[in-house]
Enzyme design. Structure first.
Site, mmCIF file in Angstrom:
data_model
loop_
_atom_site.group_PDB
_atom_site.id
_atom_site.type_symbol
_atom_site.label_atom_id
_atom_site.label_comp_id
_atom_site.label_asym_id
_atom_site.label_seq_id
_atom_site.Cartn_x
_atom_site.Cartn_y
_atom_site.Cartn_z
ATOM 1 N N VAL A 180 0.866 -1.180 0.000
ATOM 2 C CA VAL A 180 0.000 0.000 0.000
ATOM 3 C C VAL A 180 0.898 1.224 0.000
ATOM 4 C CG1 VAL A 180 -1.639 1.353 1.364
ATOM 5 C CG2 VAL A 180 -1.960 -1.104 1.111
ATOM 6 N N CYS A 181 0.502 2.235 -0.730
ATOM 7 C CA CYS A 181 1.169 3.532 -0.728
ATOM 8 C C CYS A 181 2.640 3.350 -1.124
ATOM 9 C CB CYS A 181 1.001 4.178 0.645
ATOM 10 S SG CYS A 181 1.359 5.942 0.715
ATOM 11 N N THR A 182 3.562 3.983 -0.419
ATOM 12 C CA THR A 182 4.974 3.911 -0.776
ATOM 13 C C THR A 182 5.606 2.576 -0.409
ATOM 14 O OG1 THR A 182 5.583 5.010 1.294
ATOM 15 C CG2 THR A 182 5.305 6.405 -0.657
#
Length: 257
Positions: A132-134
């Site tokens: 998820v995300c970075t």
């Protein structure tokens, strides 16, 4: 009234065959508790972990491992700590899902050879490799997204993912073979549902969504740069500038090796 433990137990029973989905998105896995490892590290974003975990916990009663270098509390990027239950060394070698969150601590994890080696080892045998995300940048730093379509937080997606060999995609959740990546923070909820559907079928995921009353109606339409407009986007970029700059530098350092 059911409490949270009752809900998790009910979803676990559902995943183990109480309902056999007619509309599975893929061939269902064997009906056993799944082995899931979710990486924790200092500076992670707590919601990146907790959102997907809420939808995956019912699939893995007793076999969901919150993994860090050592057991114990791990501080997130807002100060909230999550409790690691398993060390890197003790994490099972064969996993159904290997998961990595994002957060302000991403660049340090990208540079950490122990984290990269752990991810490469477990990913080699994992059914699904997710972020998820970075968190996708950490997977990329470990060489796990080279040649894959992937997404990340908008502030790094197009600038940093290509440096790690990935093809950036502007979508909420991206599946490419056994890699599944989600965009920024709140997209972890969508990843949890989408992955649960792949693992146990669409009806299981729909039931999880209803139990969580996940029917988002945000008070503002400002969740993407396009919706937020130039002024708000620039303010957000300033907040995210250190993360963006450090992640790009970490990726370039890895390129030079």
């Amino acid at each position: 009234m059911m409490d949270r433990r009752d809900v998790t137990a009910a979803l676990a029973a559902l995943s183990l065959g109480a309902i056999r989905p007619a509309l599975a998105l893929s061939e269902p896995a064997p009906e056993r508790p799944l082995r899931i490892a979710m990486l924790l590290y200092p500076g992670m974003t707590a919601l990146d972990v907790v959102g997907p975990q809420a939808f995956l916990a019912g699939l893995s009663p007793g076999t969901l491992h919150l993994v860090a270098k050592a057991e114990g509390p791990v501080p997130s990027d807002t100060g909230l700590s999550l409790l690691a239950t398993t060390s890197l060394a003790a994490c099972p070698g064969d996993l159904d899902v290997l998961f990595v969150p994002g957060g302000d601590g991403t660049p340090a994890q990208m540079r950490d050879p122990e984290i990269r080696a752990f991810l490469r080892d477990r990913a080699a045998r994992a059914g699904w490799v997710a972020s998820v995300c970075t968190g996708s940048l950490i997977l990329g730093a470990a060489g796990l997204l080279e040649g894959y379509r992937a997404t990340s937080h908008w502030c790094v997606r197009d600038a940093v993912l290509p440096l790690l060999g990935a093809e950036p995609v502007d979508e909420r959740v991206v599946f490419d073979r056994n890699r599944v990546t989600a965009a920024g923070v709140s997209a972890g909820l969508d990843l949890g549902l989408a992955l649960a559907a792949r693992l146990r079928g669409a009806d299981y995921a729909r039931t999880s969504q209803l139990v969580a009353a996940y029917a988002p109606q945000p008070p503002f339409r400002a969740g993407t740069p396009e919706e937020a407009g130039p002024a708000i986007t620039e303010a957000a970029r300033r907040i995210l500038e250190t993360l963006t700059t450090d992640a790009r530098a970490a990726a370039r350092d890895l390129q030079r090796r």
